[in-house]
Motif scaffolding. Structure first.
Motif, PDB file in Angstrom:
ATOM      1  N   THR A  21     -33.487 -29.015  61.308  1.00  0.00           N
ATOM      2  CA  THR A  21     -34.484 -28.960  59.843  1.00  0.00           C
ATOM      3  C   THR A  21     -34.055 -29.819  59.080  1.00  0.00           C
ATOM      4  OG1 THR A  21     -33.270 -27.748  58.710  1.00  0.00           O
ATOM      5  CG2 THR A  21     -35.466 -26.152  59.678  1.00  0.00           C
ATOM      6  N   PRO A  24     -35.234 -31.066  53.032  1.00  0.00           N
ATOM      7  CA  PRO A  24     -36.439 -31.612  52.348  1.00  0.00           C
ATOM      8  C   PRO A  24     -36.877 -33.073  50.807  1.00  0.00           C
ATOM      9  CG  PRO A  24     -34.740 -29.652  51.713  1.00  0.00           C
ATOM     10  CD  PRO A  24     -34.595 -30.618  52.281  1.00  0.00           C
ATOM     11  N   GLN A  54     -43.724 -28.193  57.588  1.00  0.00           N
ATOM     12  CA  GLN A  54     -43.572 -26.897  56.629  1.00  0.00           C
ATOM     13  C   GLN A  54     -43.128 -26.769  54.900  1.00  0.00           C
ATOM     14  OE1 GLN A  54     -39.529 -24.846  58.091  1.00  0.00           O
ATOM     15  NE2 GLN A  54     -41.241 -23.911  59.204  1.00  0.00           N
ATOM     16  N   SER A  55     -43.737 -26.286  54.277  1.00  0.00           N
ATOM     17  CA  SER A  55     -43.402 -25.624  52.827  1.00  0.00           C
ATOM     18  C   SER A  55     -43.437 -24.765  52.421  1.00  0.00           C
ATOM     19  CB  SER A  55     -45.228 -26.394  52.306  1.00  0.00           C
ATOM     20  OG  SER A  55     -45.060 -27.094  50.587  1.00  0.00           O
ATOM     21  N   THR A  56     -42.823 -24.930  50.954  1.00  0.00           N
ATOM     22  CA  THR A  56     -42.359 -23.668  50.184  1.00  0.00           C
ATOM     23  C   THR A  56     -42.669 -24.003  48.801  1.00  0.00           C
ATOM     24  OG1 THR A  56     -40.483 -22.141  49.269  1.00  0.00           O
ATOM     25  CG2 THR A  56     -40.260 -25.394  49.515  1.00  0.00           C
ATOM     26  N   GLY A  60     -37.689 -23.500  47.951  1.00  0.00           N
ATOM     27  CA  GLY A  60     -36.619 -23.812  49.607  1.00  0.00           C
ATOM     28  C   GLY A  60     -36.063 -21.733  49.634  1.00  0.00           C
ATOM     29  N   TRP A  63     -39.856 -20.688  53.215  1.00  0.00           N
ATOM     30  CA  TRP A  63     -40.017 -21.807  53.963  1.00  0.00           C
ATOM     31  C   TRP A  63     -41.539 -21.738  55.468  1.00  0.00           C
ATOM     32  CZ3 TRP A  63     -39.504 -26.869  52.749  1.00  0.00           C
ATOM     33  CH2 TRP A  63     -38.417 -27.969  51.588  1.00  0.00           C
ATOM     34  N   ASP A  93     -42.468 -19.088  59.979  1.00  0.00           N
ATOM     35  CA  ASP A  93     -41.470 -19.657  60.242  1.00  0.00           C
ATOM     36  C   ASP A  93     -41.249 -20.473  61.491  1.00  0.00           C
ATOM     37  OD1 ASP A  93     -39.242 -21.588  59.314  1.00  0.00           O
ATOM     38  OD2 ASP A  93     -38.966 -20.764  58.113  1.00  0.00           O
TER      39      ASP A  93
END
Length: 134
Positions: A21, A24, A54-56, A60, A63, A93
């Motif tokens: 990952t 961000p 991905q977003s949140t 964080g 996700w 996710d």
């Protein structure tokens, strides 16, 4: 929106089977849409890759997938516009189906790339990801 512009989600060298990952991108409160480009430059070896944008919404902690691009043993570049569509979403996710966009796009204030690879890639295999936030 805060801080519109073009941002890098990373240039990731793909080697052994792994889940990676990116750090961000933060500070994008109020984003109304993003354009995303994913570029998979195949070198050699390997089996599959899945790249999840991905977003949140909770800074964080959780996700969720917006788009999944799948690749294997050939180079591939794809671009998409992602914007909210007002449909309820059940967040996933790293589980969105290959080459699909989530139903119910929700954009938080930060974005990342999740990369899942199988097999052993070599020959400078690389995944590059960029977003244009506005």
């Amino acid at each position: 929106m805060d801080n519109p512009g073009i941002y890098s989600l990373g240039d990731i060298g793909v080697t052994a089977a792994d889940t990676f990952t990116s750090e961000p991108i933060t500070g994008l409160a109020g984003v109304s849409e993003i354009d995303v480009q994913l570029r998979f430059a195949y070198g050699s070896g390997g089996t599959t890759i899945k790249a999840f944008v991905q977003s949140t919404l909770d800074q964080g902690t959780t996700w969720f997938d917006l788009w999944c691009m799948a690749g294997a043993t050939a180079s591939k570049t794809r671009a998409r516009r992602l914007k909210p569509d007002g449909v309820e979403q059940t967040p996933t996710d790293g589980a969105l189906a290959d080459d699909t966009v989530a139903t119910g796009i929700v954009l938080g204030d930060r974005f990342r790339l999740k990369l899942v690879s199988t097999g052993t890639y070599a020959g400078n295999t690389l995944l590059s990801a960029r977003i244009h936030a506005r």
